[in-house]
Design an enzyme around this catalytic site. Structure first.
Site, PDB file in Angstrom:
ATOM      1  N   CYS A  84       0.846  -1.198   0.000  1.00 21.36           N
ATOM      2  CA  CYS A  84       0.000   0.000   0.000  1.00 21.36           C
ATOM      3  C   CYS A  84       0.876   1.241   0.000  1.00 21.36           C
ATOM      4  O   CYS A  84       2.049   1.204   0.322  1.00 21.36           O
ATOM      5  CB  CYS A  84      -0.876  -0.008   1.248  1.00 21.36           C
ATOM      6  SG  CYS A  84      -1.734  -1.564   1.453  1.00 21.36           S
ATOM      7  N   ASN A 110      -0.027   0.258   6.091  1.00 11.58           N
ATOM      8  CA  ASN A 110       0.624  -0.589   5.087  1.00 11.58           C
ATOM      9  C   ASN A 110       1.216  -1.742   5.871  1.00 11.58           C
ATOM     10  O   ASN A 110       1.927  -1.534   6.838  1.00 11.58           O
ATOM     11  CB  ASN A 110       1.730   0.218   4.381  1.00 11.58           C
ATOM     12  CG  ASN A 110       2.444  -0.596   3.308  1.00 11.58           C
ATOM     13  OD1 ASN A 110       1.991  -1.685   2.970  1.00 11.58           O
ATOM     14  ND2 ASN A 110       3.540  -0.066   2.803  1.00 11.58           N
ATOM     15  N   GLY A 111       0.876  -2.990   5.492  1.00 11.47           N
ATOM     16  CA  GLY A 111       1.430  -4.149   6.210  1.00 11.47           C
ATOM     17  C   GLY A 111       0.331  -5.105   6.615  1.00 11.47           C
ATOM     18  O   GLY A 111      -0.761  -5.114   6.046  1.00 11.47           O
ATOM     19  N   HIS A 127      22.283 -38.472 -22.664  1.00 17.78           N
ATOM     20  CA  HIS A 127      21.341 -39.053 -23.644  1.00 17.78           C
ATOM     21  C   HIS A 127      21.123 -38.114 -24.817  1.00 17.78           C
ATOM     22  O   HIS A 127      20.042 -38.097 -25.412  1.00 17.78           O
ATOM     23  CB  HIS A 127      20.013 -39.370 -22.939  1.00 17.78           C
ATOM     24  CG  HIS A 127      20.179 -40.353 -21.831  1.00 17.78           C
ATOM     25  ND1 HIS A 127      20.425 -41.694 -22.045  1.00 17.78           N
ATOM     26  CD2 HIS A 127      20.216 -40.175 -20.493  1.00 17.78           C
ATOM     27  CE1 HIS A 127      20.571 -42.303 -20.885  1.00 17.78           C
ATOM     28  NE2 HIS A 127      20.439 -41.425 -19.915  1.00 17.78           N
ATOM     29  N   ARG A 153       3.172   1.400  -7.689  1.00 20.07           N
ATOM     30  CA  ARG A 153       3.328   0.263  -6.762  1.00 20.07           C
ATOM     31  C   ARG A 153       2.199  -0.750  -6.918  1.00 20.07           C
ATOM     32  O   ARG A 153       2.251  -1.825  -6.348  1.00 20.07           O
ATOM     33  CB  ARG A 153       3.349   0.774  -5.320  1.00 20.07           C
ATOM     34  CG  ARG A 153       4.482   1.698  -4.971  1.00 20.07           C
ATOM     35  CD  ARG A 153       4.144   2.527  -3.739  1.00 20.07           C
ATOM     36  NE  ARG A 153       3.963   1.698  -2.572  1.00 20.07           N
ATOM     37  CZ  ARG A 153       4.866   1.586  -1.610  1.00 20.07           C
ATOM     38  NH1 ARG A 153       5.986   2.255  -1.711  1.00 20.07           N
ATOM     39  NH2 ARG A 153       4.666   0.833  -0.566  1.00 20.07           N
ATOM     40  N   GLU A 191      14.284 -22.620 -13.737  1.00 19.42           N
ATOM     41  CA  GLU A 191      13.962 -21.209 -13.494  1.00 19.42           C
ATOM     42  C   GLU A 191      15.157 -20.333 -13.853  1.00 19.42           C
ATOM     43  O   GLU A 191      15.011 -19.265 -14.434  1.00 19.42           O
ATOM     44  CB  GLU A 191      13.546 -20.999 -12.035  1.00 19.42           C
ATOM     45  CG  GLU A 191      13.290 -19.558 -11.634  1.00 19.42           C
ATOM     46  CD  GLU A 191      12.239 -18.850 -12.478  1.00 19.42           C
ATOM     47  OE1 GLU A 191      11.514 -19.505 -13.262  1.00 19.42           O
ATOM     48  OE2 GLU A 191      12.181 -17.604 -12.408  1.00 19.42           O
ATOM     49  N   LYS A 214      15.002 -17.205 -16.540  1.00 18.16           N
ATOM     50  CA  LYS A 214      15.415 -15.846 -16.156  1.00 18.16           C
ATOM     51  C   LYS A 214      16.435 -15.295 -17.140  1.00 18.16           C
ATOM     52  O   LYS A 214      16.320 -14.170 -17.610  1.00 18.16           O
ATOM     53  CB  LYS A 214      16.017 -15.852 -14.735  1.00 18.16           C
ATOM     54  CG  LYS A 214      15.008 -15.956 -13.623  1.00 18.16           C
ATOM     55  CD  LYS A 214      14.346 -14.638 -13.312  1.00 18.16           C
ATOM     56  CE  LYS A 214      12.915 -14.429 -13.687  1.00 18.16           C
ATOM     57  NZ  LYS A 214      11.947 -15.401 -13.853  1.00 18.16           N
ATOM     58  N   TRP A 247      -3.250  -2.072  -1.515  1.00 22.67           N
ATOM     59  CA  TRP A 247      -2.972  -3.338  -2.215  1.00 22.67           C
ATOM     60  C   TRP A 247      -3.584  -4.399  -1.315  1.00 22.67           C
ATOM     61  O   TRP A 247      -3.046  -4.701  -0.247  1.00 22.67           O
ATOM     62  CB  TRP A 247      -1.465  -3.505  -2.365  1.00 22.67           C
ATOM     63  CG  TRP A 247      -1.005  -4.853  -2.816  1.00 22.67           C
ATOM     64  CD1 TRP A 247      -0.669  -5.915  -2.040  1.00 22.67           C
ATOM     65  CD2 TRP A 247      -0.811  -5.297  -4.167  1.00 22.67           C
ATOM     66  NE1 TRP A 247      -0.290  -6.976  -2.799  1.00 22.67           N
ATOM     67  CE2 TRP A 247      -0.363  -6.642  -4.110  1.00 22.67           C
ATOM     68  CE3 TRP A 247      -0.995  -4.717  -5.411  1.00 22.67           C
ATOM     69  CZ2 TRP A 247      -0.077  -7.388  -5.250  1.00 22.67           C
ATOM     70  CZ3 TRP A 247      -0.698  -5.461  -6.549  1.00 22.67           C
ATOM     71  CH2 TRP A 247      -0.257  -6.775  -6.465  1.00 22.67           C
ATOM     72  N   GLU A 253      14.808 -14.708 -20.712  1.00 22.40           N
ATOM     73  CA  GLU A 253      13.740 -13.720 -20.910  1.00 22.40           C
ATOM     74  C   GLU A 253      14.223 -12.282 -20.750  1.00 22.40           C
ATOM     75  O   GLU A 253      13.593 -11.367 -21.261  1.00 22.40           O
ATOM     76  CB  GLU A 253      12.554 -13.992 -19.992  1.00 22.40           C
ATOM     77  CG  GLU A 253      12.801 -13.767 -18.519  1.00 22.40           C
ATOM     78  CD  GLU A 253      11.511 -13.918 -17.714  1.00 22.40           C
ATOM     79  OE1 GLU A 253      10.455 -13.450 -18.158  1.00 22.40           O
ATOM     80  OE2 GLU A 253      11.569 -14.520 -16.635  1.00 22.40           O
ATOM     81  N   LYS A 303       3.808  -8.532 -18.421  1.00 18.97           N
ATOM     82  CA  LYS A 303       3.857  -8.948 -17.016  1.00 18.97           C
ATOM     83  C   LYS A 303       2.770  -9.984 -16.736  1.00 18.97           C
ATOM     84  O   LYS A 303       2.958 -10.899 -15.970  1.00 18.97           O
ATOM     85  CB  LYS A 303       3.682  -7.757 -16.075  1.00 18.97           C
ATOM     86  CG  LYS A 303       3.768  -8.124 -14.593  1.00 18.97           C
ATOM     87  CD  LYS A 303       5.090  -8.795 -14.257  1.00 18.97           C
ATOM     88  CE  LYS A 303       5.143  -9.340 -12.854  1.00 18.97           C
ATOM     89  NZ  LYS A 303       6.323 -10.210 -12.660  1.00 18.97           N
TER      90      LYS A 303
END
Ligand code: AGP
Length: 607
Positions: free
Chosen positions: A2, A98-99, A503, A27, A480, A484, A74, A487, A602
Site C-alpha cells: 500500500c 501498510n502491512g 542421452h 506500486r 527457473e 530468467k 494493495w 527472458e 507482465k
C-alpha cells in the site's frame, strides 16, 4: 504494497494527498482514499479502483482542511471494495496502514465484545477502533497503547479530531519517511510521493513514533524516550525514487525477497511450537484423506514453482502429484475427478491459460486451490480456496520475489498437509519450520554477495548459449535459472536434468561452453559431481552453486557461488537468488531493457 501519504501545514491537504498518491500508483493498488480534518471533523472520501475514481468522486468539492492522510490499498485482508479502502475511521480517529496486523482477529473479537461496530473486513479498521478504545484524552499515549498490543508488520499514520495540529505516524518492517518543509511537513510510505515538495527527510526506523506538526517533527519510542533523527537529503531523481534507489524494479524486487518471505510466513508459522497453520484453509483430516491426487497447473516461472511443489508434496505429504503447463493441461483431457486437488499458481492471478485450466479442473469436478499474489484477481475469485503470497506488487516482467514466495507457500502447504495426513515425521516438520524462520536472514546474506556474483558471472554476458544443470530440486531451480537468463538477456539458455545430459545434449558440450550446475541435494550429490566432471572432461566452463562449507566443488568447477547452509528442501529458495542476479547483470551488460524485455508482458491475459 500500500501507499501512505500525509500532510500538515498551511495549504489544502487534499491537493498534496491526491498528488502524492498519484506518485505511488506504480506500486500497484486496487482502491484509494483520503481523510481530511475539515473544520474539526474528519471528512472521508474513498473508493475502489483507480485514483481517477477518487478524483471523480471528489470533483470540485475538495475538502478545505490543512491536515490529512491518504492511502492506495494493495488488498491483503479483505477484497478490494469501497468499504475496505483506507483510511479507516472510528469515532474521532482516522488511520491508514501498510502491512499486516497478525493478531487482528483476536483484537477484533475483544473490541466487538466491548460494543465496537465494524463495517469492513480489514485488519486496519481494528487499529482505528483500538485507538478509540485506548483514548483517554492523550492522543500520543493512546497510540503507544495501541502499539503495545498489535503484532505484525506496519507503517501507520493516525489523525485525531481533538488534535488538529498533529499527525502521528510509526512503522515496523514497512517503509515510512517524513518530508521536512517550511511551515509544513509531509508523510509518505515511499520517497516518490514527497520528492517534488522537499528533499530533506527523516527516514523512520522500526519502533519510532513521530508526532508531525506544521512547525516540526518530534520522534520518540513507545516508552516516551526522545529520539533525535538525522536529516537525510534525497538526491535521487523521481524515476530512481520509484525504484527505491535501485536502477531497476527487478533489482529492487530481488532485494525485497527477505521481506516478501517474512510477510508470506506472517500468521502462518507459530515460532513457539514450530507449527504451520493456514487459517484461510482449515482443512480437516477427513477432507485431506479424500484427496488421492494433486495436479499443479501454471505457466512460466509459476510452473517452475509447481515443479518444486511436486517434490515437496510427494516427499512430505506423500500424495501423487502431476505438474502441467496450463496451456497443455486445458486441452489434454486430464484425469481429474472429485478426489483430485488442483493447485493453480499465478503471480498475477490473471494469466489466461492458467485461468482456463482452473475452469477445466472445476468442470471435471476437482477441488481447486489458487496460490496467487493478487487479492481479488480472477483466479483468486474463481478458485474454491486461495493461499495468498504476500510479495507485494511485482512490477518487473521477470518474476523474482513472487517465485520465491510461491516456493515458500508450496513448502508450507506440504508440511501443513503432511501434518494433517500424518505422513510427515513431526520432528522433521518442526525442524523444517525452524529452518524457514532462518530463511529471510539467509536470503539477505546471499544478497550481500551481489557484487561478487556480478563479477563471477559478468563474462557470461557475451555467450550465446548457457546450460543449467541439476538433479531433483536443483534441476527444478535450473529450469527457473534458464528462463530468467533467456527472458531478460536474450541469451539462449537450456536447463537439463544432469543425469539426462549423456542421452543427447552432451554432444553440445565442447570447450568453453558455459555450464551452471547446482549441487545442494546431498542424497544425490555424488551423482551431480560426476555430471560436473562429465562436462568438465569436455572442457566446458563450469560455475557451480553449492552450500557454504562444501569444500569439494572447488576441486572440479572453475568457479563456485556459495549459499548459506540450510536443509535440502529449502535450497531452492537460496540457489535461485544467484541465478536471478546472474540474469539481471547479463541483461544489463547486453544493454537489454531489464524491467520490460522485448515481446513479453507482465501478465499474459491472452491465449
Ligand atoms: C516469469 O519471469 C515470466 N514473467 C512469466 O513466465 C510468468 O511467470 C508467467 O507468465 C506466469 O505469470 P503468472 O504467475 O502471473 O500467472
Amino acid at each position: 504494497m500500500c501507499g501512505i501519504v500525509g500532510y500538515i501545514g498551511m495549504h489544502k491537504a487534499a491537493d498534496f494527498l491526491v498528488d502524492g498518491l498519484s506518485k505511488l500508483e506504480y506500486r500497484g493498488y486496487d482502491s484509494a482514499g483520503i481523510a481530511v480534518l475539515d473544520k474539526g471533523k474528519i471528512r472521508l472520501d474513498k473508493c475502489v479502483g483507480r485514483l481517477e475514481n477518487l478524483k471523480r468522486k471528489l470533483g470540485g468539492n475538495m475538502p478545505e482542511g490543512t491536515v490529512g492522510i491518504g492511502h492506495t490499498r494493495w488488498a491483503t485482508h479483505g477484497r478490494p471494495s469501497d468499504l475496505n479502502a483506507h483510511p479507516h475511521v472510528a469515532g474521532k480517529f482516522a488511520v491508514v496502514h501498510n502491512g499486516i496486523i497478525e493478531n487482528y482477529l483476536k483484537l477484533k473479537e475483544e473490541l466487538l465484545a466491548k460494543g465496537h461496530k465494524f463495517i469492513s473486513e480489514t485488519d486496519t479498521e481494528v487499529v482505528a477502533h483500538l485507538l478509540e478504545d485506548k483514548y483517554e484524552g492523550d492522543f500520543e499515549e493512546a497510540v503507544k497503547q495501541v502499539l503495545r498490543v498489535i503484532r505484525g508488520s506496519y507503517s501507520l499514520a493516525f489523525m485525531c479530531e481533538d488534535e488538529p495540529d498533529m499527525i502521528i505516524c510509526t512503522k515496523k518492517d514497512n517503509p515510512l519517511v517524513i518530508g521536512l518543509g517550511e511551515g509544513e511537513n509531509f508523510i509518505a510510505s515511499d520517497i516518490p510521493a514527497i520528492i517534488n515538495e522537499t528533499r530533506r527527510t527523516f527516514i523512520m526506523s522500526d519502533g519510532e513514533i513521530a508526532t508531525v506538526t506544521p512547525d516540526g517533527v518530534w520522534v520518540q519510542d513507545v516508552n516516551g524516550v526522545p529520539i533525535s533523527k538525522k536529516v537525510f537529503i534525497v538526491n535521487w531523481n523521481a524515476e530512481a525514487a520509484e525504484k527505491g534507489g535501485y536502477d531497476h524494479f527487478m533489482l529492487k524486487e530481488i532485494n525485497e525477497q527477505p521481506k516478501a518471505i517474512r510477510d508470506t510466513m506472517t500468521g502462518r508459522i507459530n515460532a513457539e511450537d514450530q507449527t504451520i497453520h493456514f487459517p484461510e484453509l482449515n482443512w480437516t483430516e477427513e477432507e485431506m484423506a479424500e484427496i488421492n491426487k494433486i495436479f499443479i497447473v501454471a505457466c512460466g516461472t509459476a510452473y517452475h514453482a509447481g515443479i518444486v511443489g511436486k517434490y515437496y508434496l510427494e516427499q512430505l505429504a506423500r500424495i501423487p502429484v502431476e505438474v502441467d503447463i496450463a496451456s497443455e493441461f486445458r486441452y489434454r483431457s486430464p484425469l481429474v475427478d472429485g478426489n483430485s486437488l488442483t493447485i493453480v499458481i499465478s503471480q498475477s492471478g490473471e494469466t489466461s491459460d492458467t485461468l482456463a485450466a482452473l475452469r477445466e479442473a472445476k468442470r471435471l469436478g476437482a477441488r481447486t486451490l489458487a496460490v496467487t499474489n493478487v487479492v481479488g484477481s480472477s483466479i483468486a475469485r474463481e478458485a474454491d480456496q486461495v493461499v495468498y503470497t504476500y510479495a507485494g506488487p511485482e512490477i518487473a516482467v521477470a518474476s523474482t520475489k513472487a517465485y520465491i514466495t510461491q516456493l515458500l507457500a508450496m513448502l508450507m502447504l506440504s508440511i501443513y498437509i503432511g501434518r494433517l495426513s500424518d505422513t510427515i515425521d513431526k520432528k522433521l516438520a518442526r525442524y523444517l519450520v525452524s529452518c524457514l524462520l532462518e530463511l529471510p536472514k539467509q536470503v539477505a546474506q546471499t544478497l550481500e554477495n551481489t557484487k561478487l556474483i556480478e563479477a563471477q558471472t559478468a563474462h557470461y554476458a557475451q555467450c550465446n548459449d548457457v546450460f543449467f544443470l541439476g538433479r531433483s530440486l536443483d534441476y527444478a531451480v535450473a529450469l527457473e535459472g534458464a528462463l530468467k537468463l533467456k527472458e531478460i538477456s536474450y541469451i539462449h539458455a537450456e536447463a537439463y536434468a544432469a543425469g539426462e545430459l549423456k542421452h543427447g545434449t552432451l554432444a553440445l558440450i565442447v570447450e568453453g561452453v558455459p555450464v551452471i550446475i547446482i549441487a545442494t541435494q546431498e542424497d544425490i550429490y555424488d551423482k551431480t559431481v560426476s555430471n560436473l566432471q562429465e562436462v568438465k572432461a569436455r572442457e566446458a566452463e563450469v560455475l557451480a552453486i553449492g552450500f557454504e562449507g562444501d569444500t569439494s566443488l572447488v576441486n572440479y568447477a572453475d568457479q563456485v557461488i556459495y549459499i548459506p547452509k540450510t536443509d535440502r528442501y529449502l535450497a531452492p529458495l537460496l540457489t535461485v537468488v544467484p541465478l536471478q542476479l546472474f540474469a539481471y547483470y547479463a541483461a544489463l551488460a547486453r544493454g537489454c531493457d531489464v524491467d520490460k524485455p522485448r515481446n513479453l508482458a507482465k501478465s499474459v491475459t491472452v491465449e
